[in-house]
Structure formats: structure tokens, C-alpha cells
Design a protein around this motif. Structure first.
Motif, PDB file in Angstrom:
ATOM      1  N   LYS A  19       3.588   1.480  -2.119  1.00 24.15           N
ATOM      2  CA  LYS A  19       4.422   1.449  -3.331  1.00 24.15           C
ATOM      3  C   LYS A  19       4.265   2.697  -4.199  1.00 24.15           C
ATOM      4  CE  LYS A  19       5.843  -1.281  -7.296  1.00 24.15           C
ATOM      5  NZ  LYS A  19       5.669  -2.491  -8.127  1.00 24.15           N
ATOM      6  N   GLU A  20       3.042   3.112  -4.411  1.00 19.85           N
ATOM      7  CA  GLU A  20       2.801   4.267  -5.303  1.00 19.85           C
ATOM      8  C   GLU A  20       3.518   5.514  -4.774  1.00 19.85           C
ATOM      9  OE1 GLU A  20      -0.949   6.759  -7.210  1.00 19.85           O
ATOM     10  OE2 GLU A  20      -1.366   4.928  -6.076  1.00 19.85           O
ATOM     11  N   HIS A  40       0.819  -1.221   0.000  1.00 29.34           N
ATOM     12  CA  HIS A  40       0.000   0.000   0.000  1.00 29.34           C
ATOM     13  C   HIS A  40       0.855   1.275   0.000  1.00 29.34           C
ATOM     14  CE1 HIS A  40       0.811  -0.859   4.240  1.00 29.34           C
ATOM     15  NE2 HIS A  40       0.578   0.415   4.517  1.00 29.34           N
ATOM     16  N   ILE A  64       7.456   5.015  -4.984  1.00 27.39           N
ATOM     17  CA  ILE A  64       8.037   5.176  -6.328  1.00 27.39           C
ATOM     18  C   ILE A  64       8.311   6.656  -6.602  1.00 27.39           C
ATOM     19  CG2 ILE A  64       7.445   5.079  -8.797  1.00 27.39           C
ATOM     20  CD1 ILE A  64       6.268   2.282  -8.277  1.00 27.39           C
ATOM     21  N   LYS A  65       7.357   7.497  -6.222  1.00 29.64           N
ATOM     22  CA  LYS A  65       7.484   8.933  -6.438  1.00 29.64           C
ATOM     23  C   LYS A  65       8.604   9.526  -5.568  1.00 29.64           C
ATOM     24  CE  LYS A  65       4.312  12.843  -6.520  1.00 29.64           C
ATOM     25  NZ  LYS A  65       3.004  13.288  -6.047  1.00 29.64           N
TER      26      LYS A  65
END
Length: 571
Positions: free
Chosen positions: A282-283, A280, A286-287
Motif C-alpha cells: 500500500k505505501e 504490504h 499510494i506514491k
């Protein structure tokens, strides 16, 4: 942090809430001063060094005769029972003949067996130390190994990473989320080793972690293989570190991790970058983790190649703010700039322009992991330089003025409560001022040298010439002085060994200005930039009054804020 009450606060309360006579007020004020002075003196008196501190923090006879070559650590985690069990094979070289060995493992963990050449060795416990006796004296100059079997319920981390141990937590979705932290408290809080900074395993180590089958175990170095035990419902993750590694840099992170990777083309070739986060996260990760290649580019510019190309670089999310675990940097900074949504450089906008944890903890790959302290008293070598690396990162991307603004902003949190250097031979660090004051000392020294090409070559030279070594403060001081071509010993004495901020006092009279240093160590004569009537000039004050004369009236005298000194007119 919590704002401390000042004498002013107490006086205000005094006038607001009492109507005593002047004499009573004066007596109360005097007693307040006496109490404050007594409290300060009590705080300044360090507690006597205990035997356990000496055993932990010094090179004992039972440590000095052998040199660690390799650790092969295997450990199984039992989350439901909050316990661990495992073994460590210590390969060592004898520097001289010896028979009695010191192994460190902290209570409540216990060693159950130690074997050498298929025979069991006798051992006895003294607090957090085990005295191991060989059947016969080992000759000098040989390589040998012992296997230590251990287990128990390790100390739980109360406030990681500051009060470390094992944190048996759950993630936001209820899965087990387990981390180890042990800077300061020591790696022997969770595995048996030679727990002192001066001796790192020359050939690195293997870290084999067995965990419940639905979890992933992340550690230092590279993942070589994963074994499954279907009957035992476990998986074992085999990590290999090829480089020397400081004990506290070894870590275990266990959770429902997902992973992804990329390549960085750097000064040492192609560097493998790996990232581990919970699904949850990861998004957002990544940024945020786009900061990693930017950080590497800046630090390779200032310090030379990332030190661990063979072990790769990974960034791993954890439940605490973060730590500099070598080649396995941990991250818990909410995926936003600053330091846990706070500004690490108060009063400036610069501290919120980057992710503090990615930059600071990764800066330790050079200062802390590549160059390591021999004694915990010299922890400023890790923290002062890495604090300073933050403003070098800012400078690389936003310019020299912004970099300076950042480090000057961190002065607001310097307390000058006790010296930066701690107590030698006792595993005692100095003041937490080692971060902002250490960074400001280095920024001041850069401005004393006043040659940015030379300064950068010193920073790169430190990482080249002390590569993968443990060092003393004296080695670092001598190296910087020698390569700067300036004797900086009094500057180091002032900022590392006293709590006094140099004071430049001055007096303007007509066409001249007189000045001298006060509040300094004897012989302190640090060159400094000032502006007289708006024009910059370099002066070298001492404790003796000196005078500058001009053809016009002196209207203003200002100290360049890049130097960490106070100034005031002479009354």
C-alpha cells in the motif's frame, strides 16, 4: 530480449576457430545464406488456418443471427482444487430468425446444462465450441435469454498476460493471489460467451464472484454489494458494468486486497478512482498511483473524456506486468518508472521518466476498450495507438521534443519480421511490431499532416465518432485520411501490410540534389521534411527521380528523424 546471433557473429567464429581454404569458406558462407533464406521463407509461410481458428475468429452463421445485450456471470473459485464453477445468463436480441447458436468455452472446462424458458436445450461439443439447438426457431426481432451452467479446472496461465488463463498464485505473505488474463487466447478460457470482438454486450454485464471468506474479489465496473455465507465460509462480490465491454477486458483478481479512493475532476464530470493493493504494497502504491490523475489529465487532453465515467476507474495490483481490463486496469510494474525496470525507449532517458504500465494500459481505455477491433487481425488499432499514447503523455508533461525522442527511441525494437496486420477470420494477430512500428507510423502521419491542432482533433474525433464501437482497419484509415484532407492509403499500406521501411535515396551534384523513394509499395509518395544545407524543406518524393536546384552548392541533405524512413546516398 535475447540477442540473436548474426551472420557477422558466425563469420567471426568461422575465422577464429577454423583455418579452412578460401574455397571452403566461400562454400560455407554460401550455404549459410541458403539456409538463412530457407529459414526465412519457412518462417514467412503461415500455417494453414484450422477449423477451430475459423470457428473462433469469424462471424459464423451460428453467431450472426443474434446480438448480445447483457451477460450475467456468476463464478465461484476453489483455490485449493484450482477449479471453478458457475453460470452465465446471456440476454440476446435476434437479428434474424435462428435455431442453432454457437457458444464458446475452451477445454478443459465443460458445460453441464443450458436452459431456455425453463426447458433444457440440447447441445454438442466441437473442440472449444458448443452447438446449442433451440426446440423451435426463434423469430427475428425478439429479446430472449439462455442460462449456461459450467465448471471444471480452467487452463492455467503459463506466462500471463501473453499466455493467459487463470493464475493460481500466492502473494509474498503466502495468501492466495489469483488473476485471470485472456487477451488473444480469449475470454472463453474461463467463462462461456460469444468470444469474438465484434459483439459486445450493449447493456454491459454483472460479474458475481464467490471466493473464500478471507479474500477480496475485484472485477470491472462498480461494487454493488458483498454477501457472506457463514456456513460455506465464502463471500460473493457483486460487480456491475453499465457500459458495453469487450470480452477479454473482463477479469477476476482475488487476493488479500485493501482499497482506497479519490475523485478526479475531468471533462466528463467527477470520476471515481479506486485503488486495490495488497497490504504490504500500500505505501509504495499510494506514491506510485499518483501517476493516475496525471495520466487522465494528459489523455483527456489528447483523446477526449475518459470513456467510462459511469463505471469508474480502478487500478488493481496483480502478479504479472499488467493489462487493460476495462475500468479495472491491472498493475504489476514494481512501483517504479520504466517497464519492469527496463527502458521502453532504448537509448533515451525519456522511457524512465514515467510508470509505463499505468500510462500504457490506461491508454487502452480509449484505444482497445472504447474503440475495439472487430477482428483480431486488426489488433494494431489497440496496440499501435496505445504505444503512440505513451509519447503523447511525455509530450504533455515534458514537451514535443521529448515526446518525439521517446517514439523515435522505440524504433530500436522494431523487427520488421512480418506485417502488422494478421490473418482475418482466424483470430490471428499480426507482428508484435504493431506496438513500436504502429506508434512510429502514427507519429510519421502526424508529421505528414503537419498541423497539430488538426491532428489532435482527429484523435478526439476517433474516440467520439467510434465511441463504444468495434471497427475495422479500413474505417480507421478512411477516417484519418478524410479528416486530414490527405490520401494516406499508401502510407497505411506501406507500414501495416509490408515489412519494408521506405528508403529515400539521394544524390548531391554541385548545386542540386536528386532523390527518389525505393523499397515502397507502388504509388507511395509520402511528403517528408528534409534539411538542405541546414534549412528545412518539405518534398514529396516518388519512385521517379526528382531534382531540387539551388543557387549555392548543396553540402548536406538530411531526413527529419520524425519520419520513419531510411535514407542513403545513391552510389
Amino acid at each position: 530480449g535475447v540477442r540473436m546471433r548474426s551472420v557477422d557473429d558466425d563469420m567471426k567464429d568461422f575465422f577464429d576457430h577454423t583455418k579452412r581454404s578460401f574455397r571452403a569458406y566461400f562454400a560455407a558462407f554460401a550455404s549459410l545464406i541458403v539456409l538463412a533464406s530457407a529459414a526465412a521463407q519457412a518462417a514467412a509461410q503461415p500455417k494453414p488456418v484450422t477449423r477451430q481458428e475459423t470457428l473462433r475468429g469469424s462471424v459464423t452463421p451460428e453467431r450472426e443471427w443474434w446480438d448480445v445485450m447483457h451477460y450475467d456471470l456468476s463464478v465461484q473459485f476453489f483455490p485449493e482444487m484450482r477449479s471453478i464453477k458457475g453460470s452465465n445468463v446471456i440476454t440476446f436480441k435476434t437479428l434474424k430468425a435462428g435455431k442453432r447458436m454457437q457458444i464458446d468455452l475452451q477445454t478443459p472446462l465443460n458445460i453441464t446444462k443450458i436452459t431456455h424458458a425453463n426447458a433444457e436445450l440440447t447441445f454438442e461439443r466441437e473442440g472449444n465450441v458448443f452447438w446449442v439447438t433451440f426446440d423451435k426457431e426463434l423469430a427475428a426481432g425478439v429479446e430472449d435469454a439462455i442460462t449456461i451452467v459450467y465448471g471444471g479446472r480452467p487452463t492455467e496461465a503459463k506466462n500471463p498476460p501473453w499466455e493467459g488463463g487463470v493464475a493460481w498464485g500466492r502473494d509474498d505473505l503466502g495468501n492466495w493471489f489469483i488473476n485471470t488474463t485472456c487477451q488473444g487466447i480469449g475470454a472463453s478460457i474461463w467463462w462461456p460467451n460469444k468470444d469474438i470482438g465484434y459483439d459486445e454486450p450493449d447493456r454491459g454485464m454483472n460479474i458475481n464472484m464467490t471466493v473464500p471468506e478471507d479474500l477480496v474479489a475485484v472485477s470491472n465496473g462498480r461494487l454493488k454489494s458483498v454477501d457472506s455465507d457463514i456456513q460455506g465460509k465464502t463471500k460473493t462480490f457483486h460487480w456491475v458494468v453499465k457500459s458495453p465491454i469487450n470480452n477479454y477486458g473482463v477479469n477476476a483478481n482475488i487476493g488479500n486486497y485493501v482499497t482506497w479512493s479519490e475523485k478526479f475532476e475531468g471533462l466528463g464530470g467527477t470520476l471515481d478512482l479506486s485503488y486495490y493493493a495488497l497490504p504490504h504494497q500500500k505505501e509504495a502504491a499510494i506514491k506510485t498511483f499518483r501517476e493516475v490523475p496525471r495520466m487522465l489529465k494528459a489523455f483527456e487532453h489528447w483523446f477526449g473524456p475518459y470513456p467510462w465515467y459511469e463505471d469508474g476507474y480502478k487500478l488493481v495490483t496483480v502478479s504479472y506486468p499488467g493489462m487493460e481490463h476495462q475500468s479495472s486496469v491491472t498493475y504489476g510494474n514494481y512501483f517504479r518508472n520504466g517497464y519492469r525496470a527496463r527502458n521502453p525507449s532504448p537509448g533515451t532517458d525519456v522511457g524512465m521518466m514515467f510508470d509505463f504500465i499505468i500510462v500504457h494500459e490506461s491508454g487502452h481505455e480509449w484505444f482497445g476498450n472504447n474503440i475495439s477491433m472487430r477482428d483480431a487481425a486488426d489488433m494494431w488499432i489497440h496496440e499501435g495507438f496505445t504505444n503512440y499514447s505513451e509519447n503523447l503523455f511525455v509530450e504533455y508533461y515534458w514537451g514535443k521534443e521529448k515526446g518525439s525522442e521517446y517514439v523515435i527511441g522505440t524504433r530500436r525494437v522494431i523487427r520488421n519480421d512480418r506485417p502488422i496486420i494478421g490473418t482475418y477470420g482466424a483470430n490471428r494477430e499480426g507482428s508484435g511490431d504493431m506496438y513500436p512500428k504502429g506508434g512510429n507510423m502514427l507519429h510519421t502521419i502526424r508529421n505528414v499532416i503537419n498541423d497539430d491542432v488538426k491532428w489532435r482533433s482527429i484523435l478526439m474525433g476517433l474516440n467520439r465518432d467510434f465511441r463504444r464501437q468495434s471497427v475495422t482497419t479500413q474505417q480507421i484509415e478512411s477516417y484519418i485520411s478524410k479528416n486530414a484532407g490527405i490520401d494516406l492509403s499508401k502510407v497505411f499500406d506501406q507500414y501495416l501490410r509490408t515489412i519494408k521501411v521506405p528508403l529515400l535515396s539521394y544524390k548531391i551534384e554541385g548545386n542540386s540534389v536528386s532523390y527518389r523513394y525505393e523499397n515502397v509499395v507502388s504509388g507511395f509518395a509520402m511528403p517528408i521534411r528534409v534539411s538542405v544545407n541546414g534549412k528545412a524543406v518539405t518534398i514529396t518524393p516518388s519512385e521517379t527521380l526528382q531534382t531540387l536546384s539551388y543557387t549555392e552548392a548543396v553540402r548536406s541533405f538530411l531526413v527529419d528523424s520524425n519520419f520513419y524512413v531510411d535514407s542513403k546516398p545513391i552510389q
